[in-house]
Design an enzyme around this catalytic site. Structure first.
Site, PDB file in Angstrom:
ATOM      1  CE  LYS A  64      54.368   8.337  27.203  1.00  0.00           C
ATOM      2  NZ  LYS A  64      54.476   8.564  25.746  1.00  0.00           N
ATOM      3  CG  ASP A 107      54.218   5.416  23.896  1.00  0.00           C
ATOM      4  OD1 ASP A 107      53.625   4.514  23.278  1.00  0.00           O
ATOM      5  OD2 ASP A 107      53.690   6.521  24.162  1.00  0.00           O
ATOM      6  CE  LYS A 140      50.698   5.838  21.205  1.00  0.00           C
ATOM      7  NZ  LYS A 140      51.783   6.620  21.829  1.00  0.00           N
ATOM      8  CG  ASP A 182      55.310  -2.792   9.917  1.00  0.00           C
ATOM      9  OD1 ASP A 182      55.031  -3.505   8.941  1.00  0.00           O
ATOM     10  OD2 ASP A 182      56.019  -1.782   9.845  1.00  0.00           O
ATOM     11  CB  THR A 228      42.779   9.548  23.675  1.00  0.00           C
ATOM     12  OG1 THR A 228      44.152   9.906  23.779  1.00  0.00           O
ATOM     13  CG2 THR A 228      42.504   8.329  24.517  1.00  0.00           C
ATOM     14  NE  ARG A 242      51.744  18.368  27.437  1.00  0.00           N
ATOM     15  CZ  ARG A 242      50.733  18.416  26.568  1.00  0.00           C
ATOM     16  NH1 ARG A 242      50.655  19.430  25.731  1.00  0.00           N
ATOM     17  NH2 ARG A 242      49.818  17.484  26.545  1.00  0.00           N
TER      18      ARG A 242
END
Ligand code: C5P
Length: 247
Positions: free
Chosen positions: A39, A65, A67, A70, A129, A220
């Site tokens: 990603k 990614d 997002k 627009d 989130t 991570r």
């Protein structure tokens, strides 16, 4: 069972949240064969530039990614450019509305057809989130948030998107709501007993898969580990157990 490892590793998406292209490429080579997708988020894309997508494509699929949020014309053009670049999964924000979502779907199909490749999977982002009920209400988002998530996920599917990015805690409701065909891609994953970092509510890879996730996104736990290959193998082994047919 032959092929099960490959099937399990294909469901792992590793988030390469690095500021430098070389760090990302090095880890991608280290993990080759252990992740279905890498990603690329805003940090890496902005610092490394679009060629990072082409470089990573040599090791696995690429989940871009960014997002997109627009007006329809701009979203469609960004999706066309991402498809031409070779992205296999692309995120679009559901809040940009039906017209932009439909334009994104058409753009991905047209660009895929022109290039003679399968169009990328478009994934809808419903509500970040990081927002809770209070901060969402403050930003003018309808609460309870679970309702907005459900409404926006439905809109994404009606508009022709292939899947939704959702927290592991939303997976089982969305799976029930959207049926088996919509892909559910889930971040916020941690191995049992490891650092949760800034994620408020986490789930293990096995739990998330059993709740109905198709792909899990892990950053991570792998990228900050002293032993990224070992961490990836533990995750793949959990995924494998959750998708293996009962003996
Ligand atoms: O390091 P960690 O496993 O928490 O990384 C999760 C990845 O998933 C990050 O790239 C983060 O931006 C992304 N993500 C998330 N929560 C969402 C959507 C995306 O953690 N709701």
């Amino acid at each position: 069972m032959p092929g099960m490892y490959e099937e399990a590793s294909n469901r792992l998406i590793v988030a390469l949240d690095f500021p430098e292209q070389e760090q990302a490429i090095e880890l991608a080579h280290t993990l080759e064969g252990r992740a279905g997708y890498f990603k690329v988020g805003k940090e890496l894309f902005v610092s490394a530039g679009p060629e990072i997508v082409q470089r990573l494509k040599k090791t696995a699929g690429v989940f871009l990614d960014l997002k997109f949020h627009d007006i329809p014309n701009t979203v469609a053009r960004a999706v066309t450019a991402s498809t031409r670049l070779g992205a296999d999964m692309i995120t679009v924000h559901a809040a940009c509305g039906r017209k932009a979502l439909e334009a994104a779907v058409h753009a991905s199909r047209d660009a895929g057809r022109q290039m003679g490749v399968k169009p990328p999977v478009l994934l809808g982002v419903t509500v970040l989130t990081s927002l809770d009920e209070k901060t969402a209400a403050e930003a003018g988002i309808e609460t309870p948030l679970a309702l907005t998530v459900k409404k926006r996920a439905g809109l994404c599917v009606q508009s022709g998107l292939g899947g939704i990015v959702c927290s592991a805690h939303e997976v089982s409701d969305l799976r029930h709501e959207l049926g088996p065909k919509t892909l559910l891609v889930t971040p916020g994953i941690r191995l049992a007993g490891t650092d949760t970092h800034d994620q408020a509510r986490v789930m293990t890879p096995g739990e998330a898969m059993r709740q109905g996730a198709d792909y899990i996104v892990v950053g991570r736990t792998i990228t900050a580990s002293d032993d990224p290959v070992g961490a990836a193998d533990k995750i793949i082994s959990e995924i494998q157990k959750s998708i293996e047919p009962p003996q």
